[in-house]
Design a protein around this motif. Structure first.
Motif, short mmCIF file in Angstrom:
data_model
loop_
_atom_site.label_atom_id
_atom_site.label_comp_id
_atom_site.label_asym_id
_atom_site.label_seq_id
_atom_site.Cartn_x
_atom_site.Cartn_y
_atom_site.Cartn_z
N ALA A 88 0.84 -1.20 0.00
CA ALA A 88 0.00 0.00 0.00
C ALA A 88 0.88 1.25 0.00
CB ALA A 88 -0.91 -0.01 1.21
N VAL A 89 0.48 2.26 -0.77
CA VAL A 89 1.19 3.54 -0.76
C VAL A 89 0.17 4.64 -0.53
CG1 VAL A 89 1.11 3.63 -3.31
CG2 VAL A 89 2.67 5.13 -2.06
N LEU A 90 0.39 5.43 0.51
CA LEU A 90 -0.54 6.49 0.90
C LEU A 90 -0.16 7.79 0.22
CD1 LEU A 90 -0.75 5.72 4.74
CD2 LEU A 90 -2.20 4.85 2.90
N ASN A 91 -1.18 8.61 -0.05
CA ASN A 91 -0.96 9.91 -0.67
C ASN A 91 -1.71 10.98 0.10
OD1 ASN A 91 -3.78 9.91 -1.67
ND2 ASN A 91 -3.05 8.25 -2.97
N GLN A 92 -1.71 12.20 -0.42
CA GLN A 92 -2.31 13.32 0.31
C GLN A 92 -3.82 13.15 0.50
OE1 GLN A 92 0.34 17.16 0.19
NE2 GLN A 92 -0.72 16.95 -1.76
N LYS A 93 -4.47 12.45 -0.40
CA LYS A 93 -5.92 12.22 -0.25
C LYS A 93 -6.22 11.39 0.99
CE LYS A 93 -6.99 12.34 -5.22
NZ LYS A 93 -7.53 11.55 -6.37
N CYS A 94 -5.23 10.63 1.44
CA CYS A 94 -5.43 9.74 2.58
C CYS A 94 -5.39 10.48 3.92
CB CYS A 94 -4.37 8.64 2.59
SG CYS A 94 -4.35 7.61 1.11
N VAL A 95 -4.93 11.74 3.91
CA VAL A 95 -4.77 12.50 5.15
C VAL A 95 -5.75 13.67 5.17
CG1 VAL A 95 -3.14 13.86 6.54
CG2 VAL A 95 -2.33 11.86 5.27
N ARG A 96 -6.73 13.57 6.05
CA ARG A 96 -7.75 14.62 6.14
C ARG A 96 -8.44 14.52 7.50
NH1 ARG A 96 -10.49 17.52 2.19
NH2 ARG A 96 -9.56 16.21 0.56
N ASN A 97 -8.72 15.67 8.09
CA ASN A 97 -9.44 15.72 9.37
C ASN A 97 -8.76 14.88 10.45
OD1 ASN A 97 -11.46 17.35 8.15
ND2 ASN A 97 -12.53 15.52 7.44
N TRP A 98 -7.42 14.94 10.48
CA TRP A 98 -6.61 14.23 11.48
C TRP A 98 -6.73 12.72 11.36
CZ3 TRP A 98 -9.37 17.53 15.69
CH2 TRP A 98 -8.94 18.85 15.60
N GLU A 99 -7.24 12.23 10.24
CA GLU A 99 -7.44 10.80 10.04
C GLU A 99 -6.62 10.31 8.85
OE1 GLU A 99 -9.29 8.82 11.84
OE2 GLU A 99 -10.53 10.17 13.04
N VAL A 100 -6.22 9.03 8.92
CA VAL A 100 -5.57 8.37 7.79
C VAL A 100 -6.55 7.38 7.19
CG1 VAL A 100 -3.67 6.92 7.02
CG2 VAL A 100 -3.29 8.58 8.85
N ASN A 101 -6.96 7.63 5.94
CA ASN A 101 -7.90 6.75 5.25
C ASN A 101 -7.10 5.79 4.37
OD1 ASN A 101 -9.83 5.52 3.60
ND2 ASN A 101 -11.13 7.34 3.53
N LEU A 102 -6.94 4.58 4.86
CA LEU A 102 -6.13 3.59 4.13
C LEU A 102 -6.77 3.18 2.82
CD1 LEU A 102 -5.17 1.32 7.17
CD2 LEU A 102 -3.81 3.17 6.17
N ASP A 103 -8.10 3.31 2.72
CA ASP A 103 -8.81 2.87 1.52
C ASP A 103 -8.50 3.72 0.30
OD1 ASP A 103 -10.00 0.86 3.00
OD2 ASP A 103 -11.78 2.06 3.49
N LEU A 104 -7.98 4.92 0.50
CA LEU A 104 -7.71 5.83 -0.63
C LEU A 104 -6.29 5.67 -1.17
CD1 LEU A 104 -9.48 9.10 0.61
CD2 LEU A 104 -10.35 7.35 -0.95
N GLY A 105 -5.52 4.75 -0.60
CA GLY A 105 -4.17 4.52 -1.08
C GLY A 105 -4.14 3.73 -2.38
N ARG A 106 -2.96 3.64 -2.98
CA ARG A 106 -2.75 2.86 -4.20
C ARG A 106 -1.76 1.74 -3.90
NH1 ARG A 106 -1.92 7.13 -9.04
NH2 ARG A 106 -2.07 5.19 -10.24
N ARG A 107 -1.22 1.11 -4.94
CA ARG A 107 -0.29 0.00 -4.78
C ARG A 107 1.07 0.36 -5.36
NH1 ARG A 107 -2.52 -2.80 -1.06
NH2 ARG A 107 -0.91 -4.38 -1.50
N HIS A 108 2.12 -0.02 -4.66
CA HIS A 108 3.49 0.26 -5.09
C HIS A 108 4.26 -1.04 -5.24
CE1 HIS A 108 7.61 1.70 -5.10
NE2 HIS A 108 7.86 1.02 -4.00
N ASP A 109 5.03 -1.15 -6.32
CA ASP A 109 5.85 -2.33 -6.58
C ASP A 109 7.18 -2.19 -5.84
OD1 ASP A 109 7.32 -4.45 -7.52
OD2 ASP A 109 6.59 -4.28 -9.58
#
Length: 265
Positions: A88-109
């Motif tokens: 899993a690779v997290l991006n800026q969309k994953c960080v909002r309202n002091w929360e980390v949304n893992l579902d908005l991440g993508r995949r990294h090789d």
């Protein structure tokens, strides 16, 4: 419930480490402070000393963020995206309202580009570091489902638990999003947060017993919040699976009698 748990933790944090209410109460002659264990209150200072961030309780210190981490503050990697497998690779969309949304991440090789020092661990702190409107958003990682990393638009802050309680540092930084946003530089739309500037941010470091006292209070709230989030995720998945089957008739709903609701209004 999670909103309430979050607000409880932040209210106590602000009282103890921003407004210094227990210290002010002791300085005014109080012999206890509501919500603070008596043994902790007894060891509180009853005076203040000047610091770079203003007056702080005597005996407490202010240190740059760079001295409170287990490795230098770093930006994430430039991902090699993959649709299947990888990590899993997290991006800026994953960080909002002091929360980390893992579902908005993508995949990294990770076989093409190893994670090295950019692997995310529980209680790491993520800081959005590019772009007007997104730069400065902060969240602490309370749970992970799998091996995870971050992309180059995020700064990765790894608290050193030998120097500061990770939960204390996490709430400290999330409370300072506006201040962190002002550290950004560059033209409109191209604003960047320099990791060295972030590392220079002054952080209040209370005596160890007060860090431990706050951690003892806040950690159960974090664990309950994490459990609630997992339960919501499971229930949402069940709903999304069952609802189409119920609507199509593939799955029949139980009778009112089976649910013990027969004759109820």
């Amino acid at each position: 419930m999670n909103t309430t748990l979050e607000e409880i933790a932040r209210t106590v944090f602000r009282a103890w480490f921003v407004d210094f209410e227990p210290v002010r109460a002791k300085a005014a002659g109080a012999t206890s402070f509501r919500g603070m264990p008596q043994n902790l209150f007894n060891t509180l200072p009853d005076s203040f000393s000047p610091s770079e961030i203003g007056d702080i309780p005597t005996g407490w210190t202010v240190k740059p963020l760079s001295e409170l981490v287990s490795q230098p503050v770093t930006r994430g990697l430039a991902p090699k995206y993959t649709k299947a497998g990888g990590v899993a690779v997290l991006n800026q969309k994953c960080v909002r309202n002091w929360e980390v949304n893992l579902d908005l991440g993508r995949r990294h090789d990770a076989e093409v580009k190893p994670l090295k020092d950019k692997s995310v661990e529980r209680f790491d702190i993520l800081v959005n570091s590019t772009g007007v409107g997104t730069l400065g958003r902060v969240a602490q990682v309370y749970h992970l489902n799998e091996e995870t990393t971050v992309d180059s638009h995020l700064s990765l802050v790894k608290p050193d638990s030998q120097k500061i309680a990770p939960i204390l540092l996490g709430i400290n930084l999330t409370e300072r999003e506006d201040e962190i946003e002002r550290l950004g530089h560059g033209s409109t739309g191209q604003t960047e947060l320099n990791r060295h500037k972030l590392g220079e941010l002054g952080v209040l470091v209370p005596k160890e017993e007060f860090q431990s006292g706050f951690e003892d209070f806040a950690l159960p709230l974090v664990e309950r919040k994490t459990s609630n989030t997992h339960e919501v995720s499971v229930l949402s998945s069940m709903r999304d699976t069952l609802l189409p089957k119920l609507i199509s008739g593939e799955l029949k709903a139980p009778s009112l009698e089976a649910l013990g609701l027969e004759g109820s209004e």
